[in-house]
Design an enzyme around this catalytic site. Structure first.
Site, PDB file in Angstrom:
ATOM      1  N   SER A  20       0.833  -1.216   0.000  1.00 57.38           N
ATOM      2  CA  SER A  20       0.000   0.000   0.000  1.00 57.38           C
ATOM      3  C   SER A  20       0.863   1.259   0.000  1.00 57.38           C
ATOM      4  CB  SER A  20      -0.903   0.012   1.232  1.00 57.38           C
ATOM      5  OG  SER A  20      -1.815  -1.046   1.183  1.00 57.38           O
ATOM      6  N   ARG A 119     -13.755  -6.914 -11.057  1.00 58.60           N
ATOM      7  CA  ARG A 119     -13.911  -6.348  -9.707  1.00 58.60           C
ATOM      8  C   ARG A 119     -14.752  -5.064  -9.740  1.00 58.60           C
ATOM      9  NH1 ARG A 119      -8.297  -6.637  -6.681  1.00 58.60           N
ATOM     10  NH2 ARG A 119      -9.635  -6.072  -4.937  1.00 58.60           N
ATOM     11  N   SER A 164     -13.305   0.971   3.028  1.00 51.75           N
ATOM     12  CA  SER A 164     -12.330   0.644   1.988  1.00 51.75           C
ATOM     13  C   SER A 164     -11.354   1.793   1.821  1.00 51.75           C
ATOM     14  CB  SER A 164     -13.054   0.402   0.656  1.00 51.75           C
ATOM     15  OG  SER A 164     -12.154   0.566  -0.420  1.00 51.75           O
ATOM     16  N   GLN A 166      -9.268   2.011  -0.500  1.00 47.63           N
ATOM     17  CA  GLN A 166      -9.160   2.361  -1.922  1.00 47.63           C
ATOM     18  C   GLN A 166     -10.225   3.378  -2.303  1.00 47.63           C
ATOM     19  OE1 GLN A 166      -9.094  -1.389  -4.008  1.00 47.63           O
ATOM     20  NE2 GLN A 166      -7.084  -1.922  -3.200  1.00 47.63           N
ATOM     21  N   ASP A 312      -6.744  -8.384   4.478  1.00 47.96           N
ATOM     22  CA  ASP A 312      -5.928  -9.201   3.562  1.00 47.96           C
ATOM     23  C   ASP A 312      -5.328 -10.425   4.263  1.00 47.96           C
ATOM     24  OD1 ASP A 312      -6.469  -7.442   1.506  1.00 47.96           O
ATOM     25  OD2 ASP A 312      -4.621  -6.308   1.754  1.00 47.96           O
ATOM     26  N   LYS A 339     -12.239  -9.548  -3.607  1.00 48.80           N
ATOM     27  CA  LYS A 339     -10.777  -9.390  -3.679  1.00 48.80           C
ATOM     28  C   LYS A 339     -10.261 -10.057  -4.962  1.00 48.80           C
ATOM     29  CE  LYS A 339     -10.439  -7.044   0.053  1.00 48.80           C
ATOM     30  NZ  LYS A 339     -10.019  -5.644  -0.011  1.00 48.80           N
ATOM     31  N   ARG A 343     -12.585 -14.816  -1.907  1.00 46.76           N
ATOM     32  CA  ARG A 343     -11.757 -15.513  -0.912  1.00 46.76           C
ATOM     33  C   ARG A 343     -12.565 -16.371   0.055  1.00 46.76           C
ATOM     34  NH1 ARG A 343      -7.166 -10.719  -0.159  1.00 46.76           N
ATOM     35  NH2 ARG A 343      -6.089 -11.226  -2.116  1.00 46.76           N
ATOM     36  N   ARG A 385      -2.578 -14.068  -2.323  1.00 44.37           N
ATOM     37  CA  ARG A 385      -2.733 -14.339  -0.877  1.00 44.37           C
ATOM     38  C   ARG A 385      -3.274 -15.755  -0.623  1.00 44.37           C
ATOM     39  NH1 ARG A 385      -0.515 -10.087   0.896  1.00 44.37           N
ATOM     40  NH2 ARG A 385      -1.042  -8.061   0.066  1.00 44.37           N
TER      41      ARG A 385
HETATM   42  C1  S3P Z   1      -5.585  -1.454  -0.056  1.00 48.98           C
HETATM   43  C2  S3P Z   1      -6.834  -1.496   0.501  1.00 48.98           C
HETATM   44  C3  S3P Z   1      -7.584  -2.743   0.731  1.00 48.98           C
HETATM   45  C4  S3P Z   1      -6.695  -3.977   0.630  1.00 48.98           C
HETATM   46  C5  S3P Z   1      -5.788  -3.903  -0.562  1.00 48.98           C
HETATM   47  C6  S3P Z   1      -4.882  -2.678  -0.467  1.00 48.98           C
HETATM   48  C7  S3P Z   1      -4.937  -0.135  -0.239  1.00 48.98           C
HETATM   49  O1  S3P Z   1      -8.599  -2.855  -0.240  1.00 48.98           O
HETATM   50  O2  S3P Z   1      -7.476  -5.147   0.581  1.00 48.98           O
HETATM   51  O3  S3P Z   1      -4.973  -5.058  -0.638  1.00 48.98           O
HETATM   52  O4  S3P Z   1      -3.707  -0.103  -0.469  1.00 48.98           O
HETATM   53  O5  S3P Z   1      -5.619   0.878  -0.127  1.00 48.98           O
HETATM   54  P1  S3P Z   1     -10.045  -2.199  -0.028  1.00 48.98           P
HETATM   55  O6  S3P Z   1      -9.908  -0.727  -0.061  1.00 48.98           O
HETATM   56  O7  S3P Z   1     -10.864  -2.700  -1.197  1.00 48.98           O
HETATM   57  O8  S3P Z   1     -10.540  -2.702   1.292  1.00 48.98           O
END
Ligand code: S3P
Length: 425
Positions: A20, A119, A164, A166, A312, A339, A343, A385
């Protein structure tokens, strides 16, 4: 990949840099003024996809042996790409870059591999559209390829239905280009690297509880970023050290930001022997060395606000649960279904093939631990993963396990099997 039961996992390992933080160092460096130097950058396929996208947007990025150097061009320095942007397998690249591209004065197409094209992207299309963005899913199915026509944006007060990072990050990054303040509130706090790092690069960004507020107008300035080791990669060695008899493993230099370190709480709740050593700060993030040894684990419940702090790690937590006494319940984790693979389904299928008692639910799974596991033929479904979680299970299962599509570990941990083999006795 064939992995046999081993007699113990012993020694020290330094896992690669945090995925990240590595992504964000390139993205924020690209839209900052001046150079950003990144040490311990994760050279996994996902972060290399981020580099490749920003190169197509006109940013010079040097990959030197000891560091990555990003020659930032400021908030308005990106240029229209002449090709489609390819985010590969990376959800973080796709969603975060969408926030940046929404406010540019050019148009582009963003896509990724077969997994990315399945996704959900409506979770970013919807709030960004509310800010005035023009983003369309090319096939009208809410997935990539995305056609992004950069436009002037307005700040919003967004209450996100999902925890989230993201989504939060995409909206905050768009907020850099918007008129007025942008606020994002999430149902539970997801990883806060964007908030910490953007503020470190000079943005006016404040967090309070589950809300982050960004006021645009401040330029970003290039920084030196020392990326801590990824706790999501460390998790496999922690789990192996706990479930394989005669084991003691020291994982060095692991980021333990509280919004990421939920697995440490679960290990403690399961009765795992874990010591946190040498706690220190590295680029504004807490870091430590983690020591684990073989333990008799007990089942636990993993739920609620803890879920985003270990999302994760749930596949490998399920593996630990299969080797624990008693029942483990994982709930409030419907996000597992969207994901790199579903999963809930892929963990259930593989662990059942190895003899575990796993029941999938709508938002998690129930694992009745303690049954002896045996080697089997399991499929990673190209999910890094999942491959690494089954590799850990294989070390503690009777006989030998074959993992299909095992080389997807290159997404986040290219040297994973070599490190695992080095520590296996
Ligand atoms: C991440 C946020 C997570 C995580 C991903 C990395 C990031 O996803 O599962 O591996 O770097 O912001 P989500 O925002 O969909 O929860």
């Amino acid at each position: 990949m064939e992995i046999r039961q081993c007699r113990g996992i012993q020694g020290e390992v330094t896992v690669p840099g945090d995925k990240s933080i590595s992504h964000r160092s390139v993205m924020f460096g690209a839209i900052a003024q001046g150079t950003t130097e990144v040490t311990n950058f994760l050279r996994g396929a996902d972060c290399l996809s981020t580099i490749s996208c920003f190169r197509k947007l006109g940013i010079e990025i040097e990959e030197r042996p000891e560091k990555i150097v990003v020659h930032g061009r400021g908030l308005y320095g990106l240029s229209a790409p002449s090709q489609v942007l390819d985010a590969g397998n990376s959800g973080t690249t796709t969603r975060l870059i969408s926030g940046i591209l929404a406010g540019q004065d050019f148009s582009c197409t963003l896509t990724g591999d077969a997994s990315i094209q399945k996704r959900p992207m409506n979770r970013v299309i919807e709030p960004l559209s509310r800010m005035g963005a023009d983003i369309k899913s090319e096939r009208g199915n809410g997935c990539a390829p995305l056609l992004i026509n950069g436009r002037p944006l307005c700040g919003i007060d967004y209450v996100s239905p999902v925890a989230s990072a993201q989504v939060k990050s995409a909206v905050l990054l768009a907020g850099l280009y918007a008129k007025g303040q942008t606020r994002v509130t999430e149902p539970a706090l997801s990883r806060n690297h964007t908030e910490l790092m953007l503020a470190g690069f000079g943005a006016d960004l404040k967090s309070c509880g589950n809300t982050a507020a960004l006021t645009p107008g401040q330029p970003l300035y290039g920084q030196s970023v020392a990326v801590p080791g990824d706790i999501s990669s460390a998790a496999y060695f922690l789990a192996a050290g706990l479930i394989v008899p005669h084991s003691e493993v020291l994982v060095r230099n692991v980021g333990i930001n509280p919004t990421r370190a939920g697995i440490l709480e679960v290990i403690r709740a399961m009765g795992g022997r874990l010591t946190v050593l040498n706690e220190r700060l590295c680029a504004g993030e807490p870091v430590a060395d983690l020591l684990v040894s073989s333990s008799s684990l007990t089942g636990t419940t993993v739920e609620k606000a803890l879920i985003p702090a270990l999302i994760d790690e749930l596949p490998v937590i399920a593996v630990m649960a299969a080797f624990a006494h008693g029942t483990t319940v994982i709930r409030d984790a419907a996000e597992l279904k969207v994901k790199e693979s579903d999963r809930i389904r892929t963990v259930t299928e593989g662990l059942r093939a190895m003899g575990a008692d796993v029941t999938p639910t709508e938002d998690g799974m129930i694992i009745c631990g303690g049954r002896p596991l045996h080697g089997a033929f399991v499929d990673s479904y190209l999910d890094h993963r999942i491959a690494m979680s089954f590799a850990v299970a294989a070390l503690a299962a009777d006989g030998s396990t074959r993992i299909k599509n095992a080389d997807c570990v290159r997404i986040s941990y290219p040297g994973f099997y070599e490190d695992l083999e080095r520590l296996s006795r």
